[in-house]
Motif scaffolding. Structure first.
Motif, PDB file in Angstrom:
ATOM      1  N   THR A  24       0.820  -1.214   0.000  1.00 48.45           N
ATOM      2  CA  THR A  24       0.000   0.000   0.000  1.00 48.45           C
ATOM      3  C   THR A  24       0.851   1.259   0.000  1.00 48.45           C
ATOM      4  N   VAL A  25       1.883   1.270   0.842  1.00 47.91           N
ATOM      5  CA  VAL A  25       2.641   2.496   1.043  1.00 47.91           C
ATOM      6  C   VAL A  25       3.591   2.782  -0.112  1.00 47.91           C
ATOM      7  N   GLY A  26       4.055   1.751  -0.806  1.00 49.04           N
ATOM      8  CA  GLY A  26       4.985   1.963  -1.913  1.00 49.04           C
ATOM      9  C   GLY A  26       4.377   2.767  -3.055  1.00 49.04           C
ATOM     10  N   PRO A  27       3.270   2.300  -3.654  1.00 48.68           N
ATOM     11  CA  PRO A  27       2.659   3.094  -4.734  1.00 48.68           C
ATOM     12  C   PRO A  27       2.190   4.470  -4.283  1.00 48.68           C
ATOM     13  N   LEU A  28       1.682   4.583  -3.044  1.00 50.37           N
ATOM     14  CA  LEU A  28       1.207   5.878  -2.555  1.00 50.37           C
ATOM     15  C   LEU A  28       2.349   6.884  -2.453  1.00 50.37           C
ATOM     16  N   GLY A  29       3.436   6.496  -1.793  1.00 47.70           N
ATOM     17  CA  GLY A  29       4.572   7.402  -1.653  1.00 47.70           C
ATOM     18  C   GLY A  29       5.237   7.702  -2.986  1.00 47.70           C
ATOM     19  N   LEU A  30       5.346   6.694  -3.851  1.00 49.44           N
ATOM     20  CA  LEU A  30       5.964   6.899  -5.162  1.00 49.44           C
ATOM     21  C   LEU A  30       5.138   7.858  -6.009  1.00 49.44           C
ATOM     22  N   LEU A  31       3.828   7.687  -6.018  1.00 49.83           N
ATOM     23  CA  LEU A  31       2.956   8.546  -6.823  1.00 49.83           C
ATOM     24  C   LEU A  31       3.022   9.999  -6.357  1.00 49.83           C
ATOM     25  N   LEU A  32       2.922  10.211  -5.057  1.00 53.78           N
ATOM     26  CA  LEU A  32       2.964  11.584  -4.544  1.00 53.78           C
ATOM     27  C   LEU A  32       4.340  12.212  -4.756  1.00 53.78           C
ATOM     28  N   GLY A  33       5.400  11.427  -4.580  1.00 47.35           N
ATOM     29  CA  GLY A  33       6.748  11.970  -4.718  1.00 47.35           C
ATOM     30  C   GLY A  33       7.081  12.372  -6.144  1.00 47.35           C
ATOM     31  N   VAL A  34       6.795  11.511  -7.113  1.00 46.36           N
ATOM     32  CA  VAL A  34       7.127  11.842  -8.500  1.00 46.36           C
ATOM     33  C   VAL A  34       6.230  12.964  -9.018  1.00 46.36           C
ATOM     34  N   THR A  35       4.989  13.036  -8.544  1.00 47.50           N
ATOM     35  CA  THR A  35       4.106  14.130  -8.954  1.00 47.50           C
ATOM     36  C   THR A  35       4.622  15.470  -8.451  1.00 47.50           C
ATOM     37  N   ALA A  36       5.027  15.504  -7.181  1.00 44.19           N
ATOM     38  CA  ALA A  36       5.555  16.753  -6.624  1.00 44.19           C
ATOM     39  C   ALA A  36       6.866  17.147  -7.290  1.00 44.19           C
ATOM     40  N   GLY A  37       7.743  16.188  -7.531  1.00 42.54           N
ATOM     41  CA  GLY A  37       9.041  16.513  -8.111  1.00 42.54           C
ATOM     42  C   GLY A  37       8.965  16.909  -9.567  1.00 42.54           C
ATOM     43  N   TYR A  38       8.051  16.318 -10.318  1.00 42.10           N
ATOM     44  CA  TYR A  38       7.995  16.599 -11.760  1.00 42.10           C
ATOM     45  C   TYR A  38       7.280  17.923 -12.056  1.00 42.10           C
ATOM     46  N   PHE A  39       6.146  18.171 -11.420  1.00 45.21           N
ATOM     47  CA  PHE A  39       5.370  19.365 -11.728  1.00 45.21           C
ATOM     48  C   PHE A  39       5.882  20.599 -10.982  1.00 45.21           C
ATOM     49  N   GLY A  40       6.423  20.399  -9.762  1.00 39.63           N
ATOM     50  CA  GLY A  40       6.970  21.517  -9.021  1.00 39.63           C
ATOM     51  C   GLY A  40       5.917  22.570  -8.687  1.00 39.63           C
ATOM     52  N   GLY A  41       6.383  23.794  -8.374  1.00 34.84           N
ATOM     53  CA  GLY A  41       5.482  24.904  -8.131  1.00 34.84           C
ATOM     54  C   GLY A  41       4.533  24.672  -6.971  1.00 34.84           C
ATOM     55  N   LYS A  42       3.262  25.040  -7.168  1.00 38.37           N
ATOM     56  CA  LYS A  42       2.268  24.922  -6.112  1.00 38.37           C
ATOM     57  C   LYS A  42       1.970  23.465  -5.772  1.00 38.37           C
ATOM     58  N   VAL A  43       2.008  22.605  -6.793  1.00 43.55           N
ATOM     59  CA  VAL A  43       1.764  21.178  -6.529  1.00 43.55           C
ATOM     60  C   VAL A  43       2.822  20.636  -5.581  1.00 43.55           C
ATOM     61  N   ASP A  44       4.074  20.957  -5.849  1.00 42.18           N
ATOM     62  CA  ASP A  44       5.171  20.516  -4.992  1.00 42.18           C
ATOM     63  C   ASP A  44       5.034  21.105  -3.594  1.00 42.18           C
ATOM     64  N   ALA A  45       4.706  22.390  -3.505  1.00 41.64           N
ATOM     65  CA  ALA A  45       4.605  23.053  -2.206  1.00 41.64           C
ATOM     66  C   ALA A  45       3.508  22.425  -1.353  1.00 41.64           C
ATOM     67  N   VAL A  46       2.337  22.181  -1.941  1.00 43.42           N
ATOM     68  CA  VAL A  46       1.222  21.613  -1.176  1.00 43.42           C
ATOM     69  C   VAL A  46       1.540  20.193  -0.714  1.00 43.42           C
ATOM     70  N   LEU A  47       2.013  19.348  -1.635  1.00 50.68           N
ATOM     71  CA  LEU A  47       2.281  17.953  -1.281  1.00 50.68           C
ATOM     72  C   LEU A  47       3.406  17.831  -0.259  1.00 50.68           C
ATOM     73  N   MET A  48       4.445  18.645  -0.397  1.00 50.47           N
ATOM     74  CA  MET A  48       5.561  18.551   0.539  1.00 50.47           C
ATOM     75  C   MET A  48       5.222  19.133   1.909  1.00 50.47           C
ATOM     76  N   ARG A  49       4.329  20.122   1.965  1.00 57.70           N
ATOM     77  CA  ARG A  49       3.922  20.618   3.283  1.00 57.70           C
ATOM     78  C   ARG A  49       3.086  19.573   4.014  1.00 57.70           C
ATOM     79  N   VAL A  50       2.234  18.875   3.279  1.00 53.02           N
ATOM     80  CA  VAL A  50       1.490  17.770   3.900  1.00 53.02           C
ATOM     81  C   VAL A  50       2.454  16.683   4.375  1.00 53.02           C
ATOM     82  N   THR A  51       3.467  16.394   3.560  1.00 53.61           N
ATOM     83  CA  THR A  51       4.468  15.396   3.946  1.00 53.61           C
ATOM     84  C   THR A  51       5.218  15.832   5.183  1.00 53.61           C
ATOM     85  N   ASP A  52       5.578  17.108   5.261  1.00 54.12           N
ATOM     86  CA  ASP A  52       6.298  17.612   6.435  1.00 54.12           C
ATOM     87  C   ASP A  52       5.462  17.498   7.700  1.00 54.12           C
ATOM     88  N   ILE A  53       4.157  17.692   7.578  1.00 51.87           N
ATOM     89  CA  ILE A  53       3.284  17.556   8.748  1.00 51.87           C
ATOM     90  C   ILE A  53       3.328  16.133   9.280  1.00 51.87           C
TER      91      ILE A  53
END
Length: 301
Positions: A113-142
């Motif tokens: 469960t955790v592998g596809p979830l973390g991989l999907l969120l990580g590559v999405t944040a890293g590839y698109f950057g900008g606001k998408v990266d900021a939102v996803l990484m702030r949730v991750t930091d929490i």
């Protein structure tokens, strides 16, 4: 004029045989590389033994793990009971064997469960950057800001005790490190020349992610998941010790330690044996993860 249908069939068969030979050669080389590292070989052997024990538990366990025999309560290790009995006269070895199924069930379900979830969120944040990266990484930091066991306790307290709730709670606390790793890998790949060439050919972002970036991130993610399995075992055992995991009389290793802690001074085997099982299997997954990192990480060559 006659048309032969044997040539294409023979050619296809030869191609399949060639692919099988290449796969066998790579698998043999991979196993040989793992065997060359003693710690990796030990870790892989213990993990393989855990899988075999969990699969064949009904035939390996000499006693039923739930049937009580109060006449034989708290018997020390001996010929009849290799690891002794608990306060209800249940054979500890049999409960350990059946408990391997619960431990492996939690580890595999959380990892899948955790592998596809973390991989999907990580590559999405890293590839698109900008606001998408900021939102996803702030949730991750929490999620990362809280200790995993404390956060898992909060989720299980909200969901209620039970094995399925433990899996959900550990999944919700284990994905952030994988997402951060996948994001870092994607950031280093998205500006590569071959990614730019693929974009110039008209590939969509989804195709770039699925065909090019995700396959390159998989080795690092697999290594991370393997090394996280030790933490999953410890977290599940901690929740079971606190009475929030598998409920009695299920033979979960953490719950076995909790039920036997009252007798630990007089009957050491009641808590020592399941504690050693948790320790050995956690070390085995760590050793296996270190070996996979050496094998799958191209920078280690």
């Amino acid at each position: 004029m006659t048309i032969s249908l044997d040539a294409p069939a023979t050619s296809t068969t030869r191609e399949r045989l060639a692919r099988c030979r290449r796969f066998a050669a790579r698998s043999g080389y991979f196993i040989w590389r793992m065997a060359c590292n003693p710690l990796t070989a030990i870790g892989g052997g213990i993990v393989l033994l855990l899988c075999i024990v969990a699969l064949f538990a009904p035939w390996i366990a000499p006693y039923h793990p739930l049937i009580q025999d109060l006449n034989n309560a708290l018997m020390p290790p001996g010929a009849a009971h290799w690891f002794g009995t608990d306060e209800f006269g249940r054979d500890i070895f049999s409960r350990l064997v059946w408990g391997a199924r619960i431990t492996l069930y939690i580890v595999l379900l959380v990892s899948v469960t955790v592998g596809p979830l973390g991989l999907l969120l990580g590559v999405t944040a890293g590839y698109f950057g900008g606001k998408v990266d900021a939102v996803l990484m702030r949730v991750t930091d929490i999620f990362i800001s809280f200790p995993s066991l404390v956060l898992a306790l909060a989720f299980v307290a909200a969901l209620g005790p039970g094995l399925e709730h433990v899996v959900i709670a550990i999944t919700l606390t284990a994905w952030p490190p994988i997402a951060r790793l996948a994001r870092a890998e994607t950031l280093s790949l998205r500006q590569a020349d071959f990614i730019s060439a693929v974009r110039l050919q008209g590939a969509s972002p989804l195709r770039v992610l699925w065909k090019h970036i995700i396959p390159l991130c998989l080795p690092s993610v697999i290594i991370r998941i393997t090394m996280n399995m030790a933490g999953i075992i410890l977290t599940a055992a901690g929740l079971g010790f606190l009475g929030l995991g598998a409920q009695p009389p299920d033979p979960e290793w953490g719950a076995m330690i909790a039920s036997g802690r009252t007798y630990m001074l007089e009957c050491w085997w009641v808590v020592t044996v399941p504690g050693l099982a948790i320790l050995i299997n956690s070390l085995a997954f760590n050793f296996l993860g270190d070996g996979l990192r050496d094998l799958l990480d191209p920078r280690s060559e």
